[in-house]
Design a protein around this motif. Structure first.
Motif, PDB file in Angstrom:
ATOM      1  N   GLY A  76      13.446  -7.631   9.811  1.00 60.45           N
ATOM      2  CA  GLY A  76      12.065  -8.021  10.110  1.00 60.45           C
ATOM      3  C   GLY A  76      11.137  -6.848  10.338  1.00 60.45           C
ATOM      4  O   GLY A  76      10.288  -6.873  11.248  1.00 60.45           O
ATOM      5  N   GLU A  77      11.286  -5.789   9.519  1.00 58.12           N
ATOM      6  CA  GLU A  77      10.457  -4.592   9.687  1.00 58.12           C
ATOM      7  C   GLU A  77       9.138  -4.665   8.932  1.00 58.12           C
ATOM      8  O   GLU A  77       8.310  -3.753   9.043  1.00 58.12           O
ATOM      9  CB  GLU A  77      11.244  -3.357   9.233  1.00 58.12           C
ATOM     10  CG  GLU A  77      12.486  -3.082  10.077  1.00 58.12           C
ATOM     11  CD  GLU A  77      13.308  -1.924   9.536  1.00 58.12           C
ATOM     12  OE1 GLU A  77      12.853  -1.307   8.542  1.00 58.12           O
ATOM     13  OE2 GLU A  77      14.391  -1.644  10.083  1.00 58.12           O
ATOM     14  N   PHE A  78       8.902  -5.700   8.167  1.00 60.60           N
ATOM     15  CA  PHE A  78       7.662  -5.805   7.403  1.00 60.60           C
ATOM     16  C   PHE A  78       6.585  -6.492   8.243  1.00 60.60           C
ATOM     17  O   PHE A  78       6.867  -7.386   9.054  1.00 60.60           O
ATOM     18  CB  PHE A  78       7.900  -6.576   6.098  1.00 60.60           C
ATOM     19  CG  PHE A  78       8.739  -5.817   5.106  1.00 60.60           C
ATOM     20  CD1 PHE A  78       8.172  -4.824   4.321  1.00 60.60           C
ATOM     21  CD2 PHE A  78      10.098  -6.079   4.970  1.00 60.60           C
ATOM     22  CE1 PHE A  78       8.939  -4.122   3.413  1.00 60.60           C
ATOM     23  CE2 PHE A  78      10.873  -5.372   4.072  1.00 60.60           C
ATOM     24  CZ  PHE A  78      10.296  -4.391   3.288  1.00 60.60           C
ATOM     25  N   GLY A 138       8.630   5.874   9.783  1.00 62.50           N
ATOM     26  CA  GLY A 138       7.308   5.389  10.159  1.00 62.50           C
ATOM     27  C   GLY A 138       6.759   4.437   9.109  1.00 62.50           C
ATOM     28  O   GLY A 138       7.496   3.672   8.489  1.00 62.50           O
ATOM     29  N   LEU A 139       5.451   4.487   8.889  1.00 60.11           N
ATOM     30  CA  LEU A 139       4.799   3.582   7.945  1.00 60.11           C
ATOM     31  C   LEU A 139       5.046   4.064   6.511  1.00 60.11           C
ATOM     32  O   LEU A 139       4.659   5.168   6.145  1.00 60.11           O
ATOM     33  CB  LEU A 139       3.299   3.513   8.237  1.00 60.11           C
ATOM     34  CG  LEU A 139       2.531   2.363   7.560  1.00 60.11           C
ATOM     35  CD1 LEU A 139       3.027   1.021   8.094  1.00 60.11           C
ATOM     36  CD2 LEU A 139       1.035   2.505   7.813  1.00 60.11           C
ATOM     37  N   VAL A 140       5.723   3.237   5.704  1.00 60.45           N
ATOM     38  CA  VAL A 140       6.027   3.565   4.310  1.00 60.45           C
ATOM     39  C   VAL A 140       4.930   2.966   3.429  1.00 60.45           C
ATOM     40  O   VAL A 140       4.568   1.795   3.573  1.00 60.45           O
ATOM     41  CB  VAL A 140       7.404   3.014   3.901  1.00 60.45           C
ATOM     42  CG1 VAL A 140       7.723   3.386   2.460  1.00 60.45           C
ATOM     43  CG2 VAL A 140       8.490   3.545   4.834  1.00 60.45           C
ATOM     44  N   SER A 141       4.418   3.765   2.503  1.00 62.15           N
ATOM     45  CA  SER A 141       3.328   3.322   1.638  1.00 62.15           C
ATOM     46  C   SER A 141       3.793   2.217   0.691  1.00 62.15           C
ATOM     47  O   SER A 141       4.891   2.298   0.134  1.00 62.15           O
ATOM     48  CB  SER A 141       2.800   4.503   0.826  1.00 62.15           C
ATOM     49  OG  SER A 141       1.920   4.061  -0.189  1.00 62.15           O
ATOM     50  N   PRO A 142       2.967   1.200   0.479  1.00 56.14           N
ATOM     51  CA  PRO A 142       3.321   0.173  -0.523  1.00 56.14           C
ATOM     52  C   PRO A 142       3.531   0.759  -1.913  1.00 56.14           C
ATOM     53  O   PRO A 142       4.320   0.229  -2.696  1.00 56.14           O
ATOM     54  CB  PRO A 142       2.134  -0.786  -0.482  1.00 56.14           C
ATOM     55  CG  PRO A 142       1.515  -0.577   0.859  1.00 56.14           C
ATOM     56  CD  PRO A 142       1.728   0.871   1.184  1.00 56.14           C
ATOM     57  N   ALA A 143       2.822   1.839  -2.241  1.00 55.31           N
ATOM     58  CA  ALA A 143       2.996   2.462  -3.548  1.00 55.31           C
ATOM     59  C   ALA A 143       4.407   2.989  -3.733  1.00 55.31           C
ATOM     60  O   ALA A 143       4.867   3.184  -4.862  1.00 55.31           O
ATOM     61  CB  ALA A 143       1.991   3.603  -3.720  1.00 55.31           C
ATOM     62  N   GLU A 144       5.134   3.185  -2.618  1.00 51.54           N
ATOM     63  CA  GLU A 144       6.501   3.686  -2.694  1.00 51.54           C
ATOM     64  C   GLU A 144       7.521   2.561  -2.703  1.00 51.54           C
ATOM     65  O   GLU A 144       8.479   2.582  -3.476  1.00 51.54           O
ATOM     66  CB  GLU A 144       6.774   4.621  -1.520  1.00 51.54           C
ATOM     67  CG  GLU A 144       8.156   5.259  -1.553  1.00 51.54           C
ATOM     68  CD  GLU A 144       8.363   6.227  -0.406  1.00 51.54           C
ATOM     69  OE1 GLU A 144       9.504   6.714  -0.253  1.00 51.54           O
ATOM     70  OE2 GLU A 144       7.402   6.479   0.346  1.00 51.54           O
ATOM     71  N   PHE A 145       7.343   1.564  -1.828  1.00 52.69           N
ATOM     72  CA  PHE A 145       8.401   0.566  -1.714  1.00 52.69           C
ATOM     73  C   PHE A 145       8.195  -0.649  -2.617  1.00 52.69           C
ATOM     74  O   PHE A 145       9.155  -1.344  -2.945  1.00 52.69           O
ATOM     75  CB  PHE A 145       8.605   0.127  -0.256  1.00 52.69           C
ATOM     76  CG  PHE A 145       7.526  -0.734   0.320  1.00 52.69           C
ATOM     77  CD1 PHE A 145       7.471  -2.100   0.062  1.00 52.69           C
ATOM     78  CD2 PHE A 145       6.570  -0.193   1.164  1.00 52.69           C
ATOM     79  CE1 PHE A 145       6.495  -2.897   0.623  1.00 52.69           C
ATOM     80  CE2 PHE A 145       5.590  -0.983   1.721  1.00 52.69           C
ATOM     81  CZ  PHE A 145       5.552  -2.345   1.445  1.00 52.69           C
ATOM     82  N   ILE A 146       6.970  -0.941  -3.041  1.00 56.16           N
ATOM     83  CA  ILE A 146       6.770  -2.099  -3.917  1.00 56.16           C
ATOM     84  C   ILE A 146       7.457  -1.901  -5.272  1.00 56.16           C
ATOM     85  O   ILE A 146       8.142  -2.816  -5.757  1.00 56.16           O
ATOM     86  CB  ILE A 146       5.272  -2.396  -4.101  1.00 56.16           C
ATOM     87  CG1 ILE A 146       4.678  -2.923  -2.787  1.00 56.16           C
ATOM     88  CG2 ILE A 146       5.047  -3.407  -5.217  1.00 56.16           C
ATOM     89  CD1 ILE A 146       5.250  -4.252  -2.349  1.00 56.16           C
ATOM     90  N   PRO A 147       7.334  -0.720  -5.937  1.00 53.53           N
ATOM     91  CA  PRO A 147       8.090  -0.545  -7.193  1.00 53.53           C
ATOM     92  C   PRO A 147       9.599  -0.673  -6.996  1.00 53.53           C
ATOM     93  O   PRO A 147      10.294  -1.222  -7.854  1.00 53.53           O
ATOM     94  CB  PRO A 147       7.695   0.868  -7.641  1.00 53.53           C
ATOM     95  CG  PRO A 147       6.362   1.107  -7.017  1.00 53.53           C
ATOM     96  CD  PRO A 147       6.423   0.419  -5.694  1.00 53.53           C
ATOM     97  N   ALA A 148      10.120  -0.171  -5.865  1.00 54.53           N
ATOM     98  CA  ALA A 148      11.556  -0.312  -5.613  1.00 54.53           C
ATOM     99  C   ALA A 148      11.931  -1.775  -5.422  1.00 54.53           C
ATOM    100  O   ALA A 148      12.989  -2.230  -5.882  1.00 54.53           O
ATOM    101  CB  ALA A 148      11.949   0.505  -4.379  1.00 54.53           C
ATOM    102  N   ALA A 149      11.084  -2.531  -4.752  1.00 56.49           N
ATOM    103  CA  ALA A 149      11.348  -3.962  -4.576  1.00 56.49           C
ATOM    104  C   ALA A 149      11.304  -4.694  -5.913  1.00 56.49           C
ATOM    105  O   ALA A 149      12.099  -5.616  -6.160  1.00 56.49           O
ATOM    106  CB  ALA A 149      10.336  -4.562  -3.600  1.00 56.49           C
ATOM    107  N   GLU A 150      10.380  -4.291  -6.790  1.00 60.00           N
ATOM    108  CA  GLU A 150      10.311  -4.896  -8.117  1.00 60.00           C
ATOM    109  C   GLU A 150      11.590  -4.598  -8.904  1.00 60.00           C
ATOM    110  O   GLU A 150      12.160  -5.480  -9.551  1.00 60.00           O
ATOM    111  CB  GLU A 150       9.094  -4.349  -8.874  1.00 60.00           C
ATOM    112  CG  GLU A 150       7.753  -4.852  -8.369  1.00 60.00           C
ATOM    113  CD  GLU A 150       7.381  -6.173  -8.997  1.00 60.00           C
ATOM    114  OE1 GLU A 150       8.195  -6.716  -9.762  1.00 60.00           O
ATOM    115  OE2 GLU A 150       6.277  -6.671  -8.709  1.00 60.00           O
TER     116      GLU A 150
END
Length: 760
Positions: A506-508, A538-550
């Motif tokens: 639940g870190e999001f 700390g706070l991870v940028s969406p530009a970093e984790f969204i492609p990995a999630a995709e």
């Protein structure tokens, strides 16, 4: 069945006792000895009839038992005529009446026909021919023995037997031989194998009668009639009883394959007997010729059978070798392209590195999933086959090409061959359309070279890191591995694992960017944006984790959580501050979510569970997500039918923006930030200002004509807001109007707005 069996057994016992008494005391005329056979066969016919009534068999079985019943009645009638003749000729033994011989002979033929009709379960012509060969060998072997010891002595006796008697016994011997060879090949079916064996044994009764007649002459006839012949009725009654029991038991046994070889031994018995008795080529007696001829025929047929078996064994061995070769090939090759698979490639790579240096080229197709999703898997398979042909041609002789997984391929170049030349040839080949669909595709590749003795896993990791670097630099690119290149790739791989853990932990968090009315500054809606609060980074940028999630597919459960949380929070605001607090809550939806078969159900469940009105939920989609084929279009129309509104994000940047407005059930279009940036700096009358404003004005006018709402994105200052409002935009979004903020901060804004409204 028990009554019939007991009755026939009693008749056999009485016949035996009578004969013993007759021999010892001669108590009466010989005619009594001829009564036991018709009585026994009559009761046997009743047993067959009772069986058909008690347990209705299958059609083939019913036909057999009907014919056997008729045979029993014909035998009973024929031997009754013989008994009548015995009464007339008493105290002398009678000759077989022609009518009786005809009835008995007909009965034997009927029985032979019934036995022949029993199916053996053989369908192919090859198996049927092989079985007939076996049965012919066995039949000739049995007939030779019966002929030599039974029929031949009767024919060549000094006082020849009547033709009717010889004919009846000859038919009985043929029935015995045919039945024995038939029953040997019955492994199951409508007639029980044991029952068939009992029926076949009745023919041996006739053979026993013939043998007694030959050995005992005149005195051998009566024991055959009173003792041996009634046993035939008992055997048929026992067969009927066995058939009834088999109706409730599982079939047992298997066909005999040793009978033809036993027949060869049986043929040798009369041959040896002829030689011992010195009857070979005896004048006037062609016995020796017949025995030798029979032996030659049987042994010749056995030789033919051995040849057939040899041919079959050779064929089976060849098929086994071909099957093993096919299995080995399937275990080491890709079934679609025919290339080596991962296991074979790994073995080839280890062998190459054991003898010298080697180069590996890892390549995969860019946007291959788009081809599968839009054109179907058949088109995707055709593209993979065409790309495999390209790799074969580009790699040249001596190279090993493999398909590792999906659209990932590998080329092994032994020695110090440079992989750049191969990559260049692949690039040149993919510049032309590939496959039956004539698709123009691009590929990315990673190259790595290792010296002799390097572990294969290290070389593959290097090539994989180079491939990852090539994809990071953009599509249609290839990169050679350099030291340290694997660190970003490994970090990217670890990021996927962290995403799975973060979902479970639940870190999001969601933040909400206001969507504002440009006329009075009132918040009319929010866009939900996801943030990751990593415990270490700390706070991870969406530009970093969204492609990995995709890439990992975790975007589907993450998007499901964003959807449900947005609906829950929007419903809570409406419940706390009234229905006018906001008009829309808009989470973003990825293309991977649209391909999830449960997406429409997830949307319906999120709306129903939260209590949010469906028209307050807005799903924001990019043009690239919408342009993904019929499956995505069907899902979007299904969601639209629920009352949920759809927003086309980044409008104006794609190639089919205008056509999308007709095919896509959009309710809102969002003007892309690229048309808003610098719109306030353009001086009126300059070409740049006129072009920028013309696009913005065209979008709002087109949307108005189609009945769609518009939102201007990326507003950074008040001048941009004023210019857009003059162009016709009433709603905007951007840092100037409101930065993304937690739900608690927005709640305070809504509460303050309500206090101001109450005071007014």
């Amino acid at each position: 069945m028990r009554r019939h069996t007991v009755a026939t057994a009693a008749i056999c016992l009485l016949g035996t006792l009578w004969y013993l008494c007759w021999v010892a005391f001669t108590p009466g005329p010989v005619a009594v000895g001829y009564l036991f056979m018709p009585l026994s066969m009559g009761i046997a016919g009743l047993a067959a009839r009772s069986l058909r009534r008690a347990v209705p068999p299958a059609p083939a079985g019913r036909r057999f038992w009907v014919l056997l019943e008729i045979c029993c009645y014909l035998f009973a009638a024929g031997f009754t005529l013989l008994a009548v003749a015995a009464v007339r000729t008493a105290p002398e033994m009678p000759a077989m009446p022609p009518a009786g011989a005809a009835l008995i002979g007909t009965g034997v033929l009927v029985a032979m026909w019934g036995v022949a009709q029993v199916p053996l379960g053989v369908t192919s012509w090859y198996e049927r021919g092989k079985q007939w060969l076996d049965r012919t060998i066995a039949f000739l072997g049995c007939v030779t023995v019966l002929w030599h010891f039974g029929i031949s002595p009767m024919i060549w006796a000094s006082e020849p037997w009547t033709a009717s008697a010889v004919s009846v016994l000859l038919l009985a011997c043929l029935f015995a031989a045919g039945s024995i060879t038939k029953v040997a090949y019955i492994a199951g079916g409508p007639v029980d194998r044991t029952a068939m064996r009992l029926v076949a044994s009745t023919g041996l009764g006739a053979a026993a009668v013939a043998l007694l007649a030959v050995l005992g002459g005149y005195h051998g006839i009566l024991p055959g009639q009173a003792v041996c012949m009634p046993v035939c009725g008992l055997l048929i009654a026992l067969a009927a009883r066995r058939q009834m029991r088999a109706a409730v038991e599982a079939p047992r046994g298997a066909a005999n394959v040793w009978l033809p070889y036993l027949a060869v031994l049986a043929v040798d018995v009369p041959v040896v007997d002829v030689l011992i008795r010195a009857r070979f080529w005896a004048p006037g007696v062609p016995e020796g010729r017949l025995m030798v001829a029979a032996a030659v025929v049987v042994t010749g047929l056995v030789a033919v059978r051995q040849y057939v078996v040899f041919r079959e064994n050779t064929r089976l061995l060849r098929e086994k070798q071909e099957s093993e070769a096919r299995l080995r090939h399937e275990a080491t090759h890709d079934p679609l392209t025919g290339l080596a698979n991962r296991a074979l490639f790994r073995r080839s790579l280890e062998a190459a590195l054991a003898t010298g240096p080697a180069t590996v080229v890892l390549a995969d197709l860019d946007e291959f999933k788009t081809v599968n999703d839009s054109l179907g898997h058949d088109a995707g398979d055709g593209l993979l086959v065409a790309f495999a042909d390209v790799l074969r041609a580009a790699a040249g002789p001596g190279a090993e090409v493999a398909r590792l997984a999906g659209d990932e391929f590998a080329v092994l170049l032994p020695g110090d061959t440079a992989g750049e030349a191969v990559a260049e040839r692949i690039t040149a080949a993919t510049a032309l359309p590939l496959g039956e669909q004539r698709l123009l595709v691009q590929f990315s590749a990673g190259l790595a070279t290792a010296a002799r003795g390097t572990p294969a896993s290290r070389l593959l990791r290097g090539a994989d890191a180079a491939l990852y670097a090539a994809k990071q630099r953009g599509r249609a690119n290839w990169v050679r591995y350099a030291d340290g290149m694997e660190r970003p790739a490994s970090a990217h791989a670890r990021l996927g694992g962290d995403l799975r853990r973060a979902l479970d932990a639940g870190e999001f968090r969601l933040v909400y960017q206001p969507i504002v009315d440009l006329r009075d500054g009132r918040i009319t809606g929010v866009e939900a944006l996801v943030r990751w609060e990593h415990p270490d980074r700390g706070l991870v940028s969406p530009a970093e984790f969204i492609p990995a999630a995709e890439r990992t597919g975790l975007i589907v459960p993450l998007g499901r959580w964003v959807l449900r949380e947005t609906c829950r929070q929007a419903a809570a605001w409406i419940a706390a501050f009234g229905p006018d607090v906001l008009d829309k809550a808009a989470p973003n939806v990825s293309v991977r979510q649209l391909h999830d078969p449960d997406f429409a159900a997830d949307v319906a469940a999120a709306v129903a569970d939260s209590g949010l009105p469906a028209n307050r939920l807005v799903l924001e989609l990019t043009e690239s997500a919408v342009l993904r084929g019929q499956q995505v279009s069907r899902v979007l129309h299904e969601v639209h039918a629920m009352g949920v509104r759809l927003a086309l994000d980044d409008f104006g940047t794609g190639e089919s923006s205008l056509s999308l407005l007709r095919a896509f059930p959009a309710a809102i279009v969002k003007l892309d930030k690229s048309f808003v940036d610098g719109i306030e700096l353009d001086e009126p009358g300059t070409p740049a200002a006129e072009a920028r404003q013309a696009v913005a004005r065209a979008v709002v006018q087109l949307a108005g004509a189609l009945g769609l709402d518009t939102v201007a994105e990326g507003i950074e200052n008040q001048e941009q807001a004023d210019r857009l409002r003059r162009l016709g935009y009433t709603v905007g979004q951007g840092y100037h109007l409101g930065r993304p903020m937690p739900a608690e901060q927005l709640t305070e804004i809504f509460a303050a707005r309500r206090r101001v409204a109450a005071a007014a």
